[in-house]
Enzyme design. Structure first.
Site, PDB file in Angstrom:
ATOM      1  CB  SER A 147      15.056  30.398  17.788  1.00 27.28           C
ATOM      2  OG  SER A 147      14.185  30.190  18.938  1.00 27.28           O
ATOM      3  CE1 TYR A 160      19.526  30.408  21.483  1.00 24.34           C
ATOM      4  CE2 TYR A 160      17.000  30.801  21.618  1.00 24.34           C
ATOM      5  CZ  TYR A 160      18.135  30.126  21.027  1.00 24.34           C
ATOM      6  OH  TYR A 160      17.977  29.035  20.107  1.00 24.34           O
TER       7      TYR A 160
HETATM    8  P1  NDP Z   1      23.059  20.931  20.724  1.00 28.88           P
HETATM    9  O1  NDP Z   1      22.977  21.983  21.941  1.00 28.88           O
HETATM   10  O2  NDP Z   1      22.295  19.670  20.642  1.00 28.88           O
HETATM   11  O3  NDP Z   1      24.433  21.269  19.913  1.00 28.88           O
HETATM   12  C1  NDP Z   1      25.099  22.444  19.646  1.00 28.88           C
HETATM   13  C2  NDP Z   1      26.283  22.251  18.653  1.00 28.88           C
HETATM   14  O4  NDP Z   1      26.696  23.412  18.561  1.00 28.88           O
HETATM   15  C3  NDP Z   1      27.053  21.099  19.029  1.00 28.88           C
HETATM   16  O5  NDP Z   1      27.903  20.780  18.109  1.00 28.88           O
HETATM   17  C4  NDP Z   1      28.260  22.083  19.771  1.00 28.88           C
HETATM   18  O6  NDP Z   1      29.473  21.593  19.850  1.00 28.88           O
HETATM   19  C5  NDP Z   1      28.253  23.234  19.035  1.00 28.88           C
HETATM   20  N1  NDP Z   1      28.621  24.565  19.672  1.00 28.88           N
HETATM   21  C6  NDP Z   1      28.072  25.035  20.675  1.00 28.88           C
HETATM   22  N2  NDP Z   1      28.803  26.146  21.087  1.00 28.88           N
HETATM   23  C7  NDP Z   1      29.869  26.237  20.227  1.00 28.88           C
HETATM   24  C8  NDP Z   1      30.917  27.166  20.213  1.00 28.88           C
HETATM   25  N3  NDP Z   1      31.027  28.343  21.075  1.00 28.88           N
HETATM   26  N4  NDP Z   1      31.780  26.999  19.279  1.00 28.88           N
HETATM   27  C9  NDP Z   1      31.566  26.044  18.303  1.00 28.88           C
HETATM   28  N5  NDP Z   1      30.711  24.895  18.375  1.00 28.88           N
HETATM   29  C10 NDP Z   1      29.762  25.196  19.193  1.00 28.88           C
HETATM   30  O7  NDP Z   1      22.209  22.028  19.449  1.00 28.88           O
HETATM   31  P2  NDP Z   1      20.688  22.001  19.082  1.00 28.88           P
HETATM   32  O8  NDP Z   1      20.390  21.050  18.021  1.00 28.88           O
HETATM   33  O9  NDP Z   1      19.727  22.099  20.260  1.00 28.88           O
HETATM   34  O10 NDP Z   1      20.459  23.398  18.522  1.00 28.88           O
HETATM   35  C11 NDP Z   1      20.919  23.733  17.038  1.00 28.88           C
HETATM   36  C12 NDP Z   1      20.521  25.115  16.834  1.00 28.88           C
HETATM   37  O11 NDP Z   1      19.252  25.424  16.844  1.00 28.88           O
HETATM   38  C13 NDP Z   1      21.230  26.292  17.659  1.00 28.88           C
HETATM   39  O12 NDP Z   1      21.557  27.487  17.041  1.00 28.88           O
HETATM   40  C14 NDP Z   1      20.073  26.672  18.648  1.00 28.88           C
HETATM   41  O13 NDP Z   1      20.104  27.893  19.146  1.00 28.88           O
HETATM   42  C15 NDP Z   1      18.813  26.398  17.757  1.00 28.88           C
HETATM   43  N6  NDP Z   1      17.694  26.113  18.387  1.00 28.88           N
HETATM   44  C16 NDP Z   1      17.412  25.076  19.167  1.00 28.88           C
HETATM   45  C17 NDP Z   1      16.368  24.748  19.907  1.00 28.88           C
HETATM   46  C18 NDP Z   1      16.033  23.415  20.348  1.00 28.88           C
HETATM   47  O14 NDP Z   1      14.878  23.470  21.069  1.00 28.88           O
HETATM   48  N7  NDP Z   1      16.995  22.661  20.399  1.00 28.88           N
HETATM   49  C19 NDP Z   1      14.992  25.587  19.269  1.00 28.88           C
HETATM   50  C20 NDP Z   1      15.394  26.699  18.663  1.00 28.88           C
HETATM   51  C21 NDP Z   1      16.700  26.850  18.061  1.00 28.88           C
HETATM   52  P3  NDP Z   1      30.174  20.337  20.956  1.00 28.88           P
HETATM   53  O15 NDP Z   1      29.458  19.236  20.588  1.00 28.88           O
HETATM   54  O16 NDP Z   1      31.798  20.137  20.378  1.00 28.88           O
HETATM   55  O17 NDP Z   1      30.211  20.988  22.281  1.00 28.88           O
END
Ligand code: NDP
Length: 253
Positions: A147, A160
């Site tokens: 991130s 985080y």
């Molecule tokens: P989303 O919140 O849209 O989706 C999260 C995904 O991770 C889903 O597929 C979810 O599965 C899965 N997931 C969440 N928790 C678990 C768990 N405990 N075990 C297994 N699977 C899990 O993700 P984003 O696209 O927003 O983010 C993707 C990555 O990018 C993350 O690492 C986030 O920290 C990082 N990021 C995001 C930013 C943003 O602005 N969006 C900015 C910077 C970094 P399910 O659908 O089954 O719940």
């Protein structure tokens, strides 16, 4: 295109958001993709259906990360899916994307919340890499989604951001360790990127978030997926241990 024909990939958390976009993008390049999820089976199946409609190959794998036995469960499903489709359990590309945000002020961060964030965001990727290395041929690719918050302050996300700082370390040290196997390990750091969060439905909030980027818009999942796909190809063979800024210029200040 088709730069990943005959490759296999696992994208954690690819039922939604950037993971979804990365899974679709890797499949479009010809990879067989394991679409991992924990709760949203329907969403993961939609991703597989979209990939197949496009002529690609994918299957779903369920495992909750951050709990005991998580890596074992994921690899049971992964290896079964790979073996059925390829006759082997080789995994060429691992994208550690699944993650959870904190959204709590420093004074409200409980030890339980802190542990949960570290378990999902930092501990799981480390042990997924450790396990994946048994299946990964020489020349493999490991891409960890971190991130921009590791480089810019946001006190509401301190715990985080700490987890993502830990994830950045994976690229540095594993890259050195895996160089002799021609396996590259890199961090991709997104900025604010559209996902299911209701905040992206509020035009004023989106406008405010857009101002953080040099391009005056929020990131789309595909903006990050394209970077992931590039790092997965042979064209990125000389890049390892890198922190790739995919924040749309947010870190320029
Ligand atoms: P989303 O919140 O849209 O989706 C999260 C995904 O991770 C889903 O597929 C979810 O599965 C899965 N997931 C969440 N928790 C678990 C768990 N405990 N075990 C297994 N699977 C899990 O993700 P984003 O696209 O927003 O983010 C993707 C990555 O990018 C993350 O690492 C986030 O920290 C990082 N990021 C995001 C930013 C943003 O602005 N969006 C900015 C910077 C970094 P399910 O659908 O089954 O719940």
């Amino acid at each position: 295109m088709n730069r990943l024909t005959s490759k296999t990939a696992l994208v954690t958390g690819s039922s939604r958001g950037m993971g979804r976009a990365a899974a679709i993008r890797l499949a479009r390049e010809g990879a067989l993709v394991a679409v991992h999820y924990t709760a949203r089976k329907d969403a993961a199946e939609d991703v597989v259906a979209e990939i197949e409609k496009d002529g690609g190959r994918a299957f779903t794998v369920r495992a909750e990360l951050g709990v005991p036995g998580d890596v074992h469960e994921l690899f049971l499903g992964l290896e079964n899916g790979l073996r059925e489709r390829t006759g082997s359990t080789d995994l060429d590309i691992l994208v550690n994307n699944a993650g959870v945000m904190g959204g709590v002020k420093p004074e409200d961060t409980t030890p339980e919340k802190f542990d949960e964030l570290f378990a999902v965001n930092a501990k799981a990727p480390f042990f997924l890499i450790q396990r994946a290395l048994k299946n990964m041929p020489d020349g493999g690719r490991i891409i960890n989604i971190t991130s921009g918050l590791t480089r810019v302050a946001n006190p509401d996300e301190i715990a985080y951001a700490m987890t993502k700082g830990a994830v950045d370390q994976l690229a540095l040290h594993f890259a050195k360790y895996l160089g002799p196997r021609n396996i590259t390990v890199n961090s991709v750091a997104p900025g604010i990127t559209r996902n299911d969060n209701p905040v992206f439905g509020i035009p004023e909030a989106v406008e405010q978030m857009a101002q953080l980027s040099a391009f005056n818009r929020v990131g789309e999942p595909e903006d990050v997926a394209d970077v992931v796909a590039f790092l997965a190809t042979d064209e990125a063979r000389w890049i390892t241990g890198s922190f790739v800024d995919a924040t749309g210029g947010t870190l320029l200040g």
